[in-house]
Scaffold this motif. Sequence first.
Motif, PDB file in Angstrom:
ATOM      1  N   ASN A   1       0.804  -1.228   0.000  1.00 37.52           N
ATOM      2  CA  ASN A   1       0.000   0.000   0.000  1.00 37.52           C
ATOM      3  C   ASN A   1       0.834   1.273   0.000  1.00 37.52           C
ATOM      4  OD1 ASN A   1      -1.983  -1.919   0.135  1.00 37.52           O
ATOM      5  ND2 ASN A   1      -3.034  -1.071   1.885  1.00 37.52           N
ATOM      6  N   PRO A   2       1.778   1.448   0.942  1.00 39.73           N
ATOM      7  CA  PRO A   2       2.582   2.669   0.896  1.00 39.73           C
ATOM      8  C   PRO A   2       3.395   2.788  -0.390  1.00 39.73           C
ATOM      9  CG  PRO A   2       3.418   1.150   2.557  1.00 39.73           C
ATOM     10  CD  PRO A   2       2.077   0.643   2.141  1.00 39.73           C
ATOM     11  N   LYS A   3       3.869   1.653  -0.906  1.00 37.73           N
ATOM     12  CA  LYS A   3       4.600   1.677  -2.171  1.00 37.73           C
ATOM     13  C   LYS A   3       3.741   2.249  -3.289  1.00 37.73           C
ATOM     14  CE  LYS A   3       4.267  -2.010  -4.466  1.00 37.73           C
ATOM     15  NZ  LYS A   3       4.303  -3.470  -4.687  1.00 37.73           N
TER      16      LYS A   3
ATOM     17  N   ILE B   1       1.183   4.223  -3.029  1.00 35.47           N
ATOM     18  CA  ILE B   1       0.906   5.641  -2.811  1.00 35.47           C
ATOM     19  C   ILE B   1       2.073   6.486  -3.303  1.00 35.47           C
ATOM     20  CG2 ILE B   1       0.483   7.414  -1.052  1.00 35.47           C
ATOM     21  CD1 ILE B   1      -0.849   5.032   0.572  1.00 35.47           C
ATOM     22  N   LEU B   2       3.289   6.079  -2.956  1.00 34.57           N
ATOM     23  CA  LEU B   2       4.464   6.818  -3.407  1.00 34.57           C
ATOM     24  C   LEU B   2       4.633   6.728  -4.919  1.00 34.57           C
ATOM     25  CD1 LEU B   2       7.121   5.928  -0.662  1.00 34.57           C
ATOM     26  CD2 LEU B   2       5.507   7.834  -0.731  1.00 34.57           C
TER      27      LEU B   2
ATOM     28  N   LYS C   1       1.036   9.746   2.372  1.00 37.33           N
ATOM     29  CA  LYS C   1       1.186   8.309   2.617  1.00 37.33           C
ATOM     30  C   LYS C   1       0.831   7.954   4.051  1.00 37.33           C
ATOM     31  CE  LYS C   1       4.081   6.371   4.643  1.00 37.33           C
ATOM     32  NZ  LYS C   1       5.135   5.713   5.453  1.00 37.33           N
ATOM     33  N   ARG C   2       1.270   8.788   4.981  1.00 41.81           N
ATOM     34  CA  ARG C   2       1.050   8.490   6.399  1.00 41.81           C
ATOM     35  C   ARG C   2      -0.417   8.570   6.795  1.00 41.81           C
ATOM     36  NH1 ARG C   2       6.512  11.831   7.841  1.00 41.81           N
ATOM     37  NH2 ARG C   2       7.969  10.061   7.654  1.00 41.81           N
TER      38      ARG C   2
ATOM     39  N   THR D   1      -1.194   4.901   6.329  1.00 39.17           N
ATOM     40  CA  THR D   1      -0.523   3.887   7.142  1.00 39.17           C
ATOM     41  C   THR D   1      -0.706   4.080   8.642  1.00 39.17           C
ATOM     42  OG1 THR D   1       1.536   5.173   7.023  1.00 39.17           O
ATOM     43  CG2 THR D   1       1.216   3.433   5.368  1.00 39.17           C
TER      44      THR D   1
ATOM     45  N   LEU E   1      10.342   3.548   2.794  1.00 36.24           N
ATOM     46  CA  LEU E   1       8.939   3.942   2.652  1.00 36.24           C
ATOM     47  C   LEU E   1       8.487   4.943   3.705  1.00 36.24           C
ATOM     48  CD1 LEU E   1       7.431   0.464   1.735  1.00 36.24           C
ATOM     49  CD2 LEU E   1       7.700   2.426   0.213  1.00 36.24           C
ATOM     50  N   ASP E   2       9.410   5.366   4.568  1.00 34.70           N
ATOM     51  CA  ASP E   2       9.060   6.363   5.576  1.00 34.70           C
ATOM     52  C   ASP E   2      10.105   7.480   5.645  1.00 34.70           C
ATOM     53  OD1 ASP E   2       6.993   7.070   7.380  1.00 34.70           O
ATOM     54  OD2 ASP E   2       8.270   6.565   9.083  1.00 34.70           O
TER      55      ASP E   2
END
Length: 450
Positions: free
Chosen positions: A48-50, A52-53, A86-87, A90, A159-160
């Motif tokens: 998911n975060p991948k 989004i980025l 992104k945050r 997450t 990713l952060d």
Amino acid sequence: MPDHFDALILGAGPAGGGVASRLAAAGLKIAMTDAGPYGGTCPLSGCNPKKILLGPAEIAQMAAHLQGKGVDRPPSVIWKDLMDFKRTFTEPVPEKAKNAYAEKGIETLSGPGRFIGPDTVEVAGREVTADNIFICTGVKPRPLAFPGAEHLADNVDFLDLDELPEHVVLIGGGYIAMEFASIAHHCGARVTVLQRSDAILRGFDQELAGLLVEAMQTAGMDVLLNAPVHSVESADGRYTIRYGEDGGESITADLVVNCAGRVPNIESLNLEAAGVEAGPKGIAVKPTMQSVSNPKVWAVGDVAATPFELTPVAVLEADVAAANVLDPQANKYADYFGIPTVCFTLPPCAACGLTAEQADEQGIPHQVLTHELADMFSWKRLGQKYGRAKIVLDEDGERILGAHLLGHNAEEVINLFALAIRNEMPLEAVKSTYWAYPTCGYYMQYLIAE
């Protein structure tokens, strides 16, 4: 006295959550725990975060392809704003997931589980026994042993990132390295990929993998093959990476990321106390997902020694395992036939079913159809220069055995092929379908035609 449950779930990601939810819905007494936050890799530090980025990176790539065709310049990506966005996805996950399980009547514990007997696990100093124990702890980055490996970041770190470094070096040639390379490059960083062997994405069609390397290099990424890393040195906030067959080459970067594969996350479980067999690829399981050596222990998801490390497969295996617990006579097996997979590079690479090489190895007569997607309207209109499809048909041209795609929207088109392959649809049935035009899916009818 230990607390007793019908089932104890070790790991609160998609695999563990799938098992816990189904068993709880059937009225069983369930407990679950996780060494980290609830949610698992996919929603917190993976899929998911991948994605989004990747959103702004996709826009930047598309604009670059359309320069001189109506677009004057690609947009610049504001990494901090992207990371803040992104945050918003997450950060709420752990609390929401834990609350959701609690509402289903599942007792939610916190902390790593450690076996102290065949059916007994210690969690944060508490002894828990269960009729069925599910190991759903997933995988973790493969440790690297060269000097300076302690300086490497991993997928969670990348990713952060609060800021995108000027120059990023990615060690590896699998999904993570290639996807992170696409994100970092199209968001404005200089990117170097160091792959120790002569190819990337070993599980994919190697002709398409080679074309992807060409596409990435043309876009401005340095993808270096036969470039094993020998050491990483830190000085003044930067890193010098020595690589090559004899370590004679070097490059300096602002961030070095370990993308050299993943290994089963089982080190702290004390599997010996439970008599559970495991190897380099994970816990040995039967097709029912029950461990081969302890009938009270099951393994589901990436931690199991099964063919795929994919979220949909974790869900599939969770369904199979839960069904077999609820009805021991069901003897339900995990069926991996026709499972699609995607590497979300730019352009994306997707696969389902057999490659031509696999068909050869299995002695299956077949034919291969190859088409240049970059020459077809839905890709050409975007200025795409790299796109190809390879379709593997049976000898008589009656069934699709495999589909391999590189190009825009490959991640969606592969789902159409997965539907046809998994359900063994006759090719004539696929050909008789009328598709919306102009879409990428519309061209499926041409990709299966000679």
